[in-house]
Enzyme design. Structure first.
Site, PDB file in Angstrom:
ATOM      1  N   GLU A  16       0.818  -1.207   0.000  1.00 13.20           N
ATOM      2  CA  GLU A  16       0.000   0.000   0.000  1.00 13.20           C
ATOM      3  C   GLU A  16       0.856   1.264   0.000  1.00 13.20           C
ATOM      4  O   GLU A  16       0.427   2.314  -0.488  1.00 13.20           O
ATOM      5  CB  GLU A  16      -0.934  -0.017   1.219  1.00 13.20           C
ATOM      6  CG  GLU A  16      -2.164   0.852   1.064  1.00 13.20           C
ATOM      7  CD  GLU A  16      -3.211   0.552   2.118  1.00 13.20           C
ATOM      8  OE1 GLU A  16      -4.296   0.076   1.749  1.00 13.20           O
ATOM      9  OE2 GLU A  16      -2.944   0.795   3.314  1.00 13.20           O
ATOM     10  N   HIS A  52       8.614 -26.857   1.480  1.00 16.22           N
ATOM     11  CA  HIS A  52       8.015 -28.015   0.819  1.00 16.22           C
ATOM     12  C   HIS A  52       6.925 -27.622  -0.174  1.00 16.22           C
ATOM     13  O   HIS A  52       6.371 -28.490  -0.840  1.00 16.22           O
ATOM     14  CB  HIS A  52       7.440 -28.968   1.873  1.00 16.22           C
ATOM     15  CG  HIS A  52       8.476 -29.556   2.766  1.00 16.22           C
ATOM     16  ND1 HIS A  52       9.101 -30.750   2.514  1.00 16.22           N
ATOM     17  CD2 HIS A  52       9.032 -29.077   3.912  1.00 16.22           C
ATOM     18  CE1 HIS A  52       9.987 -31.004   3.471  1.00 16.22           C
ATOM     19  NE2 HIS A  52       9.960 -30.003   4.331  1.00 16.22           N
ATOM     20  N   LYS A  59     -13.092   1.451  -2.620  1.00 19.76           N
ATOM     21  CA  LYS A  59     -14.126   1.674  -1.604  1.00 19.76           C
ATOM     22  C   LYS A  59     -15.320   2.411  -2.197  1.00 19.76           C
ATOM     23  O   LYS A  59     -16.481   2.076  -1.917  1.00 19.76           O
ATOM     24  CB  LYS A  59     -13.543   2.484  -0.442  1.00 19.76           C
ATOM     25  CG  LYS A  59     -12.548   1.737   0.421  1.00 19.76           C
ATOM     26  CD  LYS A  59     -12.026   2.649   1.513  1.00 19.76           C
ATOM     27  CE  LYS A  59     -11.001   1.948   2.394  1.00 19.76           C
ATOM     28  NZ  LYS A  59     -10.467   2.858   3.437  1.00 19.76           N
TER      29      LYS A  59
END
Length: 427
Positions: free
Chosen positions: A271, A292, A403
């Site tokens: 951000e 792994h 938003k």
């Protein structure tokens, strides 16, 4: 916090940074430090976050949470920086109870969590600077209704951490709830060392004073040279490697308790620095688990990554019992900690062997002071990197755009005219 950047130099890695280039970059670091120092001195927006170790009032936090400290569980309702700093602290450090976070709007997860909580012994910490954050307010309204449906007085269990105005502030005033102020001039992702990050930890008995002490020690280490400041060494090397083709930064702590730290750093970096076509993509990994599942790609895939190892030199340990089985003699007399450290060093060497740049971030142990120093150091590193990139480190316009689109959709609008759909479905 100590940083070892040797495996990111071109003598080992490709992409790697030549030592003479690092020396030249140190001059830019000195200039950037002067800018950061001025911003801190003037308490400018964003730079004010680096003053928090000197400014945060832990006594006021203790006073505000005092009515809730008998809680066995803390449920923090927030999103992004309003939750990740607190989660990093409570996941990393020993607590007197359980910590849960509603930092998403997943109906199944929310319902399952609330079904299992004993609300009589649960404290709520609702965190939103604006007091209008859609996800936070929606989750809080759901939680409040569950309290009421079960006959539990939510007002006796709730702390609000918010700004001077907004819906949450009005609600706190109406019901006389304890309130902690969100500090001015501090973006949410930089707020871990403030009321935003420390309150839930304080309710659960974390030594928040030591967290701040550790951060203060890291603050005092800031100087005008990357060779003298671990935080600046990290910020400078990530910037320099990105410029040379390391487009991703894999953050890989070798302690289960620091897994959330990698999430916190991912937001902080993405951000703050992901602007104007710049910035590294943060990737979260966990040692030794992801040896792994991901190491194959890092060692044999495209050489476009930096791997950041996070390791503590000391800590609790468990002996491995003798197996008396053929082929396991190498475990005789060893411990889980020794096995983990061997896995860590082997992975570090494995990546260096194929020229993949990697950096070691080390703390003495996973304790309150070290975590405070680690959080502060990475915030300072990110600010330094922002200066080197030349971006507006403390804004997040792309987040704000999303938003607004979400709000328009909820109001029945259709703001997505620029999107295209190509569905493939099973008949």
């Amino acid at each position: 916090m100590d940083i070892d950047i040797g495996n990111a130099l071109d003598a080992v890695a490709g992409p790697g940074v030549p030592r003479d280039s690092l020396d030249r970059l140190d001059g830019r670091v000195a200039e950037a430090h002067e800018r950061i120092d001025r911003g801190m001195a003037d308490d400018e927006f964003g730079y004010a976050a680096l003053n928090l170790p000197e400014r945060v009032d832990t006594a006021a936090i203790r006073d505000a949470v005092a009515p809730l400290t008998d809680a066995e569980t803390v449920l923090t309702i927030g999103i992004g920086g309003s939750a990740l700093g607190a989660a990093t602290l409570t996941d990393a450090l020993e607590t007197d109870g359980d910590a849960y976070y509603l930092d998403n709007v997943d109906p199944a997860q929310t319902s399952a969590l609330l079904a299992d909580l004993d609300l009589e012994s649960t404290a709520l910490n609702v965190v939103s600077r604006s007091g209008t954050t859609a996800e936070t307010l929606a989750n809080f309204l759901v939680v409040r209704e569950v309290y009421e449906d079960r006959g539990v007085d939510w007002t006796e269990h709730t702390l609000v951490t918010t700004g001077e105005s907004g819906n949450l502030r009005d609600l706190a005033d109406e019901h006389d709830l304890p309130v902690l102020p969100v500090p001015d001039g501090v973006p949410g992702r930089f707020s871990a060392l403030s009321t935003v990050g420390l309150a839930s930890a304080a309710i659960l008995g974390v030594d928040v004073e030591s967290v701040v002490t550790g951060a203060r020690a890291e603050r005092e280490s800031l100087s005008g040279s990357l060779y003298e400041t671990p935080a600046y060494a990290y910020g400078a090397i990530t910037y320099a490697l990105n410029a040379r083709g390391a487009s991703a930064n894999v953050v890989m702590p070798y302690h289960e308790s620091l897994e959330t730290y990698a999430e916190w750093y991912a937001q902080l970096s993405a951000e703050s620095l992901g602007k104007a076509g710049l910035g590294q993509t943060p990737v979260r990994a966990l040692g030794a688990t992801d040896q792994h599942s991901q190491l194959q790609l890092y060692r044999a895939g495209p050489n476009d990554k930096l791997v950041t190892f996070v390791h503590a030199r000391d800590g609790p340990d468990v002996d491995i019992p003798d197996a008396e089985l053929e082929g396991l003699d190498y475990l005789d007399g060893a411990s889980l900690g020794e096995l983990r450290d061997a896995e860590f060093e082997a992975t570090e060497a494995s990546l260096a062997d194929v020229g993949l740049p990697n950096v070691r971030v080390e703390i003495e142990r996973v304790d309150a002071a070290a975590i405070g120093g680690l959080l502060y150091g990475m915030e300072a590193a990110t600010v330094l990197a922002g200066e080197l990139y030349g971006v507006e480190t403390f804004t997040q316009p792309a987040v704000e755009w999303g938003k607004e689109v979400a709000r328009d959709l909820l109001r029945g609008g259709d703001p997505l005219d620029e999107t295209t759909s190509l569905r493939v479905t099973r008949e």
